[in-house]
Motif scaffolding. Structure first.
Motif, PDB file in Angstrom:
ATOM      1  N   LEU A  52      -1.248   6.807  -0.846  1.00 40.04           N
ATOM      2  CA  LEU A  52      -2.588   7.032  -1.397  1.00 40.04           C
ATOM      3  C   LEU A  52      -3.573   5.975  -0.904  1.00 40.04           C
ATOM      4  CD1 LEU A  52      -4.477   8.531  -3.378  1.00 40.04           C
ATOM      5  CD2 LEU A  52      -3.669   6.963  -5.159  1.00 40.04           C
ATOM      6  N   HIS A  53      -3.165   4.721  -0.883  1.00 42.00           N
ATOM      7  CA  HIS A  53      -4.034   3.642  -0.407  1.00 42.00           C
ATOM      8  C   HIS A  53      -4.439   3.853   1.049  1.00 42.00           C
ATOM      9  CE1 HIS A  53      -2.092   1.864  -3.941  1.00 42.00           C
ATOM     10  NE2 HIS A  53      -3.042   0.939  -3.960  1.00 42.00           N
ATOM     11  N   LEU A  66      -9.559   9.540  -9.361  1.00 42.49           N
ATOM     12  CA  LEU A  66      -8.937   8.222  -9.501  1.00 42.49           C
ATOM     13  C   LEU A  66      -9.194   7.626 -10.875  1.00 42.49           C
ATOM     14  CD1 LEU A  66      -9.825   6.721  -5.991  1.00 42.49           C
ATOM     15  CD2 LEU A  66      -7.588   7.521  -6.748  1.00 42.49           C
ATOM     16  N   LEU A  76      -7.004   6.713   1.523  1.00 43.99           N
ATOM     17  CA  LEU A  76      -8.355   6.350   1.117  1.00 43.99           C
ATOM     18  C   LEU A  76      -8.977   5.344   2.077  1.00 43.99           C
ATOM     19  CD1 LEU A  76      -7.703   6.048  -2.721  1.00 43.99           C
ATOM     20  CD2 LEU A  76      -8.931   7.876  -1.547  1.00 43.99           C
ATOM     21  N   ARG A  77      -8.170   4.476   2.643  1.00 44.93           N
ATOM     22  CA  ARG A  77      -8.690   3.460   3.560  1.00 44.93           C
ATOM     23  C   ARG A  77      -9.158   4.051   4.885  1.00 44.93           C
ATOM     24  NH1 ARG A  77     -10.642   1.089   6.930  1.00 44.93           N
ATOM     25  NH2 ARG A  77     -10.371  -1.061   7.655  1.00 44.93           N
ATOM     26  N   ALA A 107      -2.572   4.893  -8.212  1.00 47.17           N
ATOM     27  CA  ALA A 107      -4.032   4.777  -8.271  1.00 47.17           C
ATOM     28  C   ALA A 107      -4.483   3.441  -8.837  1.00 47.17           C
ATOM     29  CB  ALA A 107      -4.613   5.917  -9.098  1.00 47.17           C
ATOM     30  N   GLN A 120       0.840  -1.198   0.000  1.00 44.04           N
ATOM     31  CA  GLN A 120       0.000   0.000   0.000  1.00 44.04           C
ATOM     32  C   GLN A 120       0.874   1.246   0.000  1.00 44.04           C
ATOM     33  OE1 GLN A 120      -2.492  -0.440   3.455  1.00 44.04           O
ATOM     34  NE2 GLN A 120      -3.981  -1.698   2.388  1.00 44.04           N
ATOM     35  N   SER A 151      -8.153  -2.526  -4.618  1.00 40.65           N
ATOM     36  CA  SER A 151      -7.760  -1.343  -5.373  1.00 40.65           C
ATOM     37  C   SER A 151      -7.990  -0.105  -4.504  1.00 40.65           C
ATOM     38  CB  SER A 151      -8.579  -1.239  -6.662  1.00 40.65           C
ATOM     39  OG  SER A 151      -9.938  -0.933  -6.357  1.00 40.65           O
ATOM     40  N   THR A 152      -7.597   1.031  -5.026  1.00 39.72           N
ATOM     41  CA  THR A 152      -7.811   2.271  -4.280  1.00 39.72           C
ATOM     42  C   THR A 152      -9.303   2.563  -4.101  1.00 39.72           C
ATOM     43  OG1 THR A 152      -7.482   3.408  -6.407  1.00 39.72           O
ATOM     44  CG2 THR A 152      -5.618   3.364  -4.872  1.00 39.72           C
TER      45      THR A 152
END
Length: 231
Positions: free
Chosen positions: A100-101, A170, A104-105, A124, A97, A133-134
């Motif tokens: 960015l991951h 994204l 978003l999580r 992304a 990850q 995925s993202t």
């Protein structure tokens, strides 16, 4: 005769020193102190000293940017950490990850996503070690994330606009992202339905997957009207 001075016999406890470990400061969201501590030590974020309680965190997170992304850092903090260590945005953690991951999580702001995407657009379209995925990570604990700071149901409607904006950003850099399936076999639309996302979010993802024209400049994705030939 001089006045009698009364001396207090109460034990004076020493004031606890504020935490100097950067991981402790980040977990408490003391962003100003984090910046001040890094500037004072003149150290890059990947080479730091930490307390015994945070020793495992150093092993789990490649940089302070990765760890900060768990706590909804403001844009100014993200910019500072990335300026201090520019390579951080290109490094994955043990779960594959990128920053960015993680953003978003665990919840973030559209302006933070936009800035991180500008620095590393390839992240992304990358799936993590669990094939998320993202977009999948965006809908993990979705209702909890968008209502975290406001229990008012009205907040749900307004926060969905931020989700729509993030999805657009994204998909703009990874057009096939909405069709990617995770280890459970779900795509982003199915995850959004399971997490009771707003109808605007459902409509947007459905339109992307079904192949209808998607205008990134408009507030809606829509089907293009057929051209009418002049008589």
């Amino acid at each position: 005769m001089p006045p009698v001075r009364f001396v207090s016999l109460r034990y004076k406890s020493k004031k606890k020193k504020p935490p100097r470990c950067l991981y402790c400061l980040i977990s408490r969201e003391k962003w100003k102190k984090v910046i001040a501590a890094i500037e004072e030590r003149n150290q890059v974020p990947q080479v730091i000293d930490c307390c015994a309680a945070c020793s495992q965190k150093v092993m789990q997170h490649p940089t302070l940017l990765h760890y900060a992304c768990y706590f909804e850092p403001p844009l100014s903090v993200v910019k500072f950490l990335m300026a201090t260590y520019p390579r951080a945005v290109f490094l994955p953690n043990a779960l594959n990850q990128f920053p960015l991951h993680i953003l978003l999580r665990y919840g973030t702001f559209p302006e933070v996503v936009e800035y991180v995407l500008q620095k590393n657009t390839e992240a992304a379209g990358i799936q993590d070690a669990e094939e998320n995925s993202t977009l999948h990570l965006l809908f993990y604990d979705y209702v909890e994330k968008i209502t975290r700071d406001n229990s008012d149901p009205v907040c749900f409607f307004y926060e969905s606009a931020n989700t729509v904006h993030i999805i657009r950003m994204l998909v703009r850099v990874a057009p096939n992202l909405a069709e990617v399936r995770d280890s459970r076999g779900f795509n982003a639309l199915e995850c959004a339905i399971i997490e009771s996302a707003d109808y605007k979010v459902i409509h947007l993802l459905e339109s992307i997957i079904t192949g209808r024209s998607y205008d990134t400049r408009s507030s809606w994705c829509c089907t293009r009207s057929p051209k009418v030939m002049p008589l």
